[in-house]
Design a protein around this motif. Sequence first.
Motif, PDB file in Angstrom:
ATOM      1  N   LEU A   1       1.326   4.008  -1.765  1.00  0.00           N
ATOM      2  CA  LEU A   1       0.946   2.610  -2.044  1.00  0.00           C
ATOM      3  C   LEU A   1       1.739   1.874  -3.131  1.00  0.00           C
ATOM      4  CD1 LEU A   1      -2.932   2.596  -1.682  1.00  0.00           C
ATOM      5  CD2 LEU A   1      -1.214   1.963  -0.016  1.00  0.00           C
ATOM      6  N   PRO A   2       2.374   2.247  -4.077  1.00  0.00           N
ATOM      7  CA  PRO A   2       2.889   3.509  -4.572  1.00  0.00           C
ATOM      8  C   PRO A   2       2.284   3.908  -5.914  1.00  0.00           C
ATOM      9  CG  PRO A   2       4.383   1.784  -5.217  1.00  0.00           C
ATOM     10  CD  PRO A   2       3.192   1.139  -4.562  1.00  0.00           C
ATOM     11  N   TYR A   3       1.182   4.625  -5.898  1.00  0.00           N
ATOM     12  CA  TYR A   3       0.664   5.224  -7.133  1.00  0.00           C
ATOM     13  C   TYR A   3       1.650   6.314  -7.524  1.00  0.00           C
ATOM     14  CZ  TYR A   3      -3.644   2.661  -6.546  1.00  0.00           C
ATOM     15  OH  TYR A   3      -4.568   1.652  -6.434  1.00  0.00           O
ATOM     16  N   ASP A   4       1.956   6.423  -8.821  1.00  0.00           N
ATOM     17  CA  ASP A   4       3.034   7.336  -9.197  1.00  0.00           C
ATOM     18  C   ASP A   4       2.622   8.480 -10.109  1.00  0.00           C
ATOM     19  OD1 ASP A   4       2.821   6.076 -11.675  1.00  0.00           O
ATOM     20  OD2 ASP A   4       4.697   4.970 -11.448  1.00  0.00           O
ATOM     21  N   SER A   5       1.378   8.498 -10.554  1.00  0.00           N
ATOM     22  CA  SER A   5       0.929   9.567 -11.444  1.00  0.00           C
ATOM     23  C   SER A   5      -0.545   9.828 -11.200  1.00  0.00           C
ATOM     24  CB  SER A   5       1.134   9.170 -12.903  1.00  0.00           C
ATOM     25  OG  SER A   5       2.466   8.802 -13.125  1.00  0.00           O
ATOM     26  N   PHE A   6      -0.945  11.087 -11.425  1.00  0.00           N
ATOM     27  CA  PHE A   6      -2.324  11.480 -11.139  1.00  0.00           C
ATOM     28  C   PHE A   6      -2.830  12.451 -12.189  1.00  0.00           C
ATOM     29  CE2 PHE A   6      -2.189   9.546  -7.026  1.00  0.00           C
ATOM     30  CZ  PHE A   6      -0.864   9.626  -6.651  1.00  0.00           C
TER      31      PHE A   6
ATOM     32  N   GLU B   1     -12.414  17.002 -12.839  1.00  0.00           N
ATOM     33  CA  GLU B   1     -13.594  17.074 -11.986  1.00  0.00           C
ATOM     34  C   GLU B   1     -14.760  16.307 -12.571  1.00  0.00           C
ATOM     35  OE1 GLU B   1     -14.860  20.790 -10.381  1.00  0.00           O
ATOM     36  OE2 GLU B   1     -12.810  21.534 -10.281  1.00  0.00           O
ATOM     37  N   PRO B   2     -15.418  15.476 -11.804  1.00  0.00           N
ATOM     38  CA  PRO B   2     -15.267  15.182 -10.384  1.00  0.00           C
ATOM     39  C   PRO B   2     -14.417  13.932 -10.113  1.00  0.00           C
ATOM     40  CG  PRO B   2     -17.317  14.246 -11.124  1.00  0.00           C
ATOM     41  CD  PRO B   2     -16.646  14.886 -12.338  1.00  0.00           C
ATOM     42  N   VAL B   3     -13.505  13.596 -11.027  1.00  0.00           N
ATOM     43  CA  VAL B   3     -12.753  12.341 -10.930  1.00  0.00           C
ATOM     44  C   VAL B   3     -11.271  12.612 -10.711  1.00  0.00           C
ATOM     45  CG1 VAL B   3     -12.088  10.248 -12.195  1.00  0.00           C
ATOM     46  CG2 VAL B   3     -14.418  11.125 -12.370  1.00  0.00           C
ATOM     47  N   LEU B   4     -10.687  11.829  -9.825  1.00  0.00           N
ATOM     48  CA  LEU B   4      -9.244  11.775  -9.664  1.00  0.00           C
ATOM     49  C   LEU B   4      -8.797  10.447 -10.263  1.00  0.00           C
ATOM     50  CD1 LEU B   4      -6.449  12.535  -8.487  1.00  0.00           C
ATOM     51  CD2 LEU B   4      -7.160  11.348  -6.399  1.00  0.00           C
ATOM     52  N   LYS B   5      -7.872  10.493 -11.224  1.00  0.00           N
ATOM     53  CA  LYS B   5      -7.319   9.277 -11.804  1.00  0.00           C
ATOM     54  C   LYS B   5      -5.928   9.077 -11.232  1.00  0.00           C
ATOM     55  CE  LYS B   5      -9.930   9.407 -16.071  1.00  0.00           C
ATOM     56  NZ  LYS B   5      -9.869   9.395 -17.543  1.00  0.00           N
ATOM     57  N   ALA B   6      -5.666   7.855 -10.798  1.00  0.00           N
ATOM     58  CA  ALA B   6      -4.372   7.505 -10.210  1.00  0.00           C
ATOM     59  C   ALA B   6      -3.830   6.296 -10.949  1.00  0.00           C
ATOM     60  CB  ALA B   6      -4.543   7.197  -8.723  1.00  0.00           C
ATOM     61  N   TYR B   7      -2.521   6.273 -11.157  1.00  0.00           N
ATOM     62  CA  TYR B   7      -1.874   5.211 -11.938  1.00  0.00           C
ATOM     63  C   TYR B   7      -0.840   4.498 -11.084  1.00  0.00           C
ATOM     64  CZ  TYR B   7      -4.121   7.681 -15.724  1.00  0.00           C
ATOM     65  OH  TYR B   7      -5.054   8.278 -16.535  1.00  0.00           O
ATOM     66  N   ILE B   8      -0.850   3.177 -11.205  1.00  0.00           N
ATOM     67  CA  ILE B   8       0.071   2.338 -10.446  1.00  0.00           C
ATOM     68  C   ILE B   8       0.522   1.191 -11.343  1.00  0.00           C
ATOM     69  CG2 ILE B   8      -1.802   0.930  -9.460  1.00  0.00           C
ATOM     70  CD1 ILE B   8      -0.123   0.807  -6.849  1.00  0.00           C
ATOM     71  N   PRO B   9       1.802   0.796 -11.243  1.00  0.00           N
ATOM     72  CA  PRO B   9       2.245  -0.367 -12.020  1.00  0.00           C
ATOM     73  C   PRO B   9       1.402  -1.593 -11.658  1.00  0.00           C
ATOM     74  CG  PRO B   9       4.139   0.801 -11.125  1.00  0.00           C
ATOM     75  CD  PRO B   9       2.905   1.402 -10.491  1.00  0.00           C
ATOM     76  N   LEU B  10       1.066  -2.376 -12.645  1.00  0.00           N
ATOM     77  CA  LEU B  10       0.250  -3.576 -12.448  1.00  0.00           C
ATOM     78  C   LEU B  10       0.812  -4.462 -11.344  1.00  0.00           C
ATOM     79  CD1 LEU B  10      -2.098  -5.379 -13.444  1.00  0.00           C
ATOM     80  CD2 LEU B  10      -0.519  -6.332 -15.111  1.00  0.00           C
ATOM     81  N   SER B  11       2.123  -4.607 -11.314  1.00  0.00           N
ATOM     82  CA  SER B  11       2.759  -5.487 -10.332  1.00  0.00           C
ATOM     83  C   SER B  11       2.623  -4.974  -8.895  1.00  0.00           C
ATOM     84  CB  SER B  11       4.241  -5.672 -10.672  1.00  0.00           C
ATOM     85  OG  SER B  11       4.913  -4.422 -10.614  1.00  0.00           O
ATOM     86  N   GLU B  12       2.308  -3.691  -8.721  1.00  0.00           N
ATOM     87  CA  GLU B  12       2.201  -3.086  -7.388  1.00  0.00           C
ATOM     88  C   GLU B  12       0.754  -2.937  -6.908  1.00  0.00           C
ATOM     89  OE1 GLU B  12       4.810  -2.159  -5.468  1.00  0.00           O
ATOM     90  OE2 GLU B  12       6.268  -2.747  -6.985  1.00  0.00           O
ATOM     91  N   TYR B  13      -0.216  -3.184  -7.797  1.00  0.00           N
ATOM     92  CA  TYR B  13      -1.626  -2.928  -7.480  1.00  0.00           C
ATOM     93  C   TYR B  13      -2.148  -3.927  -6.454  1.00  0.00           C
ATOM     94  CZ  TYR B  13      -6.667  -2.382  -8.138  1.00  0.00           C
ATOM     95  OH  TYR B  13      -8.008  -2.186  -7.946  1.00  0.00           O
ATOM     96  N   ARG B  14      -2.698  -3.405  -5.362  1.00  0.00           N
ATOM     97  CA  ARG B  14      -3.314  -4.201  -4.305  1.00  0.00           C
ATOM     98  C   ARG B  14      -4.694  -3.621  -4.020  1.00  0.00           C
ATOM     99  NH1 ARG B  14       0.577  -6.197  -5.793  1.00  0.00           N
ATOM    100  NH2 ARG B  14       2.425  -6.933  -4.726  1.00  0.00           N
ATOM    101  N   PRO B  15      -5.754  -4.261  -4.548  1.00  0.00           N
ATOM    102  CA  PRO B  15      -7.107  -3.712  -4.369  1.00  0.00           C
ATOM    103  C   PRO B  15      -7.491  -3.516  -2.905  1.00  0.00           C
ATOM    104  CG  PRO B  15      -7.126  -5.552  -5.918  1.00  0.00           C
ATOM    105  CD  PRO B  15      -5.756  -5.486  -5.344  1.00  0.00           C
ATOM    106  N   GLY B  16      -7.074  -4.409  -2.039  1.00  0.00           N
ATOM    107  CA  GLY B  16      -7.417  -4.272  -0.622  1.00  0.00           C
ATOM    108  C   GLY B  16      -6.829  -3.016  -0.004  1.00  0.00           C
ATOM    109  N   ASP B  17      -5.575  -2.708  -0.346  1.00  0.00           N
ATOM    110  CA  ASP B  17      -4.940  -1.488   0.169  1.00  0.00           C
ATOM    111  C   ASP B  17      -5.670  -0.245  -0.335  1.00  0.00           C
ATOM    112  OD1 ASP B  17      -3.085  -3.142   1.381  1.00  0.00           O
ATOM    113  OD2 ASP B  17      -1.478  -2.707  -0.057  1.00  0.00           O
TER     114      ASP B  17
END
Length: 111
Positions: free
Chosen positions: A31-36, A40-56
Motif C-alpha cells: 500500500l506501501p506500509y514500510d515498517s512493522f 501481541e495482540p497488536v500489529l503496528k504498521a507505518y506509512i509515510p503521511l503522503s502515502e496514507y489512504r484510509p479507504g485502502d
Amino acid sequence: MNSFEYIEVSVRLEPFSEETAEMLMAELAELPYDSFVTEEPVLKAYIPLSEYRPGDLKVVLSGYPDVAGFEAVPIQGQNWNKEWERSPARGSTSGSTRKWPSAPARTTRPT
C-alpha cells in the motif's frame, strides 16, 4: 515541512496469530506500509503521511475476520537509528519484534 511524517496504524488482532500478522504485513507492504512492529495482540504498521489512504487500509482490513479494530495516528519524524540504539529491546528476545520506520538497514518487508 510537516512535523508529522508518518502514520502509525495499530491493528488489534483477536485472536492474535503470527500467521495472520505476517499475511497482513504482506498486504500492507503493497500500500506501501514500510515498517512493522508486533506487540501481541497488536500489529503496528507505518506509512509515510503522503502515502496514507484510509479507504485502502479499510479494504485490506475488511478481509481479515480476526481484526478487532484499528487506530491511525500521526507520529513525528525521529532519528529511528538513534532510537533503536537506545532501545532496551535491541538484541532482546522478549517476544516483541521491532522494525523501526525510516531505517532501511533494519526494516524488512515480508515476502
